[in-house]
Write a protein that holds these residues in place. Structure first.
Motif, PDB file in Angstrom:
ATOM      1  N   SER A   1      27.913  28.953  40.607  1.00  0.00           N
ATOM      2  CA  SER A   1      29.198  28.835  40.565  1.00  0.00           C
ATOM      3  C   SER A   1      30.111  29.834  41.579  1.00  0.00           C
ATOM      4  CB  SER A   1      29.781  28.994  39.196  1.00  0.00           C
ATOM      5  OG  SER A   1      31.211  28.698  39.061  1.00  0.00           O
TER       6      SER A   1
ATOM      7  N   CYS B   1      37.233  20.231  37.841  1.00  0.00           N
ATOM      8  CA  CYS B   1      36.664  21.717  38.009  1.00  0.00           C
ATOM      9  C   CYS B   1      37.422  22.292  39.099  1.00  0.00           C
ATOM     10  CB  CYS B   1      35.259  21.804  38.119  1.00  0.00           C
ATOM     11  SG  CYS B   1      34.463  21.232  36.482  1.00  0.00           S
TER      12      CYS B   1
ATOM     13  N   SER C   1      28.208  19.943  40.988  1.00  0.00           N
ATOM     14  CA  SER C   1      28.609  20.619  39.701  1.00  0.00           C
ATOM     15  C   SER C   1      27.320  21.741  39.434  1.00  0.00           C
ATOM     16  CB  SER C   1      28.242  19.598  38.568  1.00  0.00           C
ATOM     17  OG  SER C   1      29.188  18.746  38.685  1.00  0.00           O
TER      18      SER C   1
ATOM     19  N   SER D   1      40.094  21.464  31.882  1.00  0.00           N
ATOM     20  CA  SER D   1      39.673  22.801  31.909  1.00  0.00           C
ATOM     21  C   SER D   1      41.120  23.466  31.902  1.00  0.00           C
ATOM     22  CB  SER D   1      38.884  23.184  32.809  1.00  0.00           C
ATOM     23  OG  SER D   1      37.515  22.401  32.493  1.00  0.00           O
TER      24      SER D   1
ATOM     25  N   CYS E   1      33.549  23.402  32.895  1.00  0.00           N
ATOM     26  CA  CYS E   1      33.650  23.721  34.098  1.00  0.00           C
ATOM     27  C   CYS E   1      33.112  25.352  34.123  1.00  0.00           C
ATOM     28  CB  CYS E   1      34.793  23.868  34.783  1.00  0.00           C
ATOM     29  SG  CYS E   1      35.740  22.040  34.810  1.00  0.00           S
TER      30      CYS E   1
END
Length: 273
Positions: free
Chosen positions: A123, A35, A116, A63, A252
């Motif tokens: 995020s 990610c 994560s 990703s 991700c």
């Protein structure tokens, strides 16, 4: 003697050596997190990336488009190979083993360990953290603005139609995840809770047939498990619709959030009320 030296220089300049791949000359940033790989590509020029994780060159885990990922050197994440690259910064997972962390510290490497994120807000905070670490606050702000625009453009009315999102095979996405929040945001109800599934776990088709959802989202439309699930649901007379959700959007957050929201919103629209 001067003539000999001149000829040697000319011959060296005309050698047929293959050009180095991005990051092959060492230095720069090494990412051990798939990610973080895609986030770095959004934040810094390719020349600053010394190596990415081997996961990004695996179609089951990446990703990134594979043709992009394969332009970069990749590592298996061992302390020895990372230290040998002598990077300016290492970005790794919070799950990095203590022994590897200790080796990085002894080598004097600057490191950033990433969790994560399980929410959109987390995020976005991680984007700001990485952008600050690599000196790319401007690009980080631009990416955050794209996420804000996507959130505004895809907001739906819930709870909406029920949907199951399979990460792969019979592994379904449940509550407490980034994908769960994005599904709710666009106006879909994550049906995982209907089957007693919390977080992410396995959900066999026999369990689904008793109470089928309005839709099933899957990155493995041609996979064996998905094919069997499709046939059994059809045989049961279930009106469940199936939609493709690309694997590159599963793993991700960060730069993946806008296209994931757009794809989920399109699926939501196709389901109607």
């Amino acid at each position: 003697m001067r003539l000999i030296l001149l000829l040697a220089l000319l011959l060296a300049g005309c050698s047929g050596a293959a050009p180095a791949r991005v990051g092959e000359r060492g230095g720069g940033i090494v990412s051990l997190n798939p990610c973080a790989d895609q986030l770095l590509l959004a934040l810094v020029p390719p020349q600053r990336i010394a190596a990415i994780s081997h996961y990004s060159q695996d179609p089951r885990a990446t990703s990134l488009p594979l043709d992009v990922a394969r332009q970069f050197r990749a590592t298996a994440g061992t302390a020895e190979e990372v230290i040998a690259l002598a990077p300016d910064l290492v970005i790794a997972s919070s799950f990095t083993p203590p022994a590897t962390r200790a080796a990085f510290e002894r080598a004097g490497l600057r490191t950033l360990y990433l969790d994560s994120p399980t929410t959109i807000a987390a995020s976005r905070a991680q984007i700001a953290e990485v952008a600050a670490a690599v000196g790319a606050a401007g690009r980080g702000g631009a990416l955050d603005a794209r996420i804000a625009d996507a959130l505004a453009a895809t907001r739906g009315n819930g709870p909406g139609p029920s949907a199951l999102l399979f990460i792969g095979g019979d592994l379904a996405n449940g509550d407490g995840t980034l994908l769960h929040e994005m599904m709710r945001h666009v106006g879909m109800r994550d049906a995982a809770a209907d089957y007693g599934l919390a977080m992410t776990g396995r959900l066999p088709v026999e369990t689904i047939i008793a109470d089928p959802p309005a839709a099933i989202l899957s990155p493995d439309a041609g996979g064996r498990t998905a094919t069997m699930r499709r046939r059994l649901l059809a045989a049961s007379g279930a009106a469940t619709r199936e939609a493709s959700f690309p694997r590159t959007l599963v793993n991700c957050g960060g730069p993946t959030i806008p296209p994931a929201l757009e794809r989920l919103a399109a699926i939501r629209r196709s389901l109607g009320a």
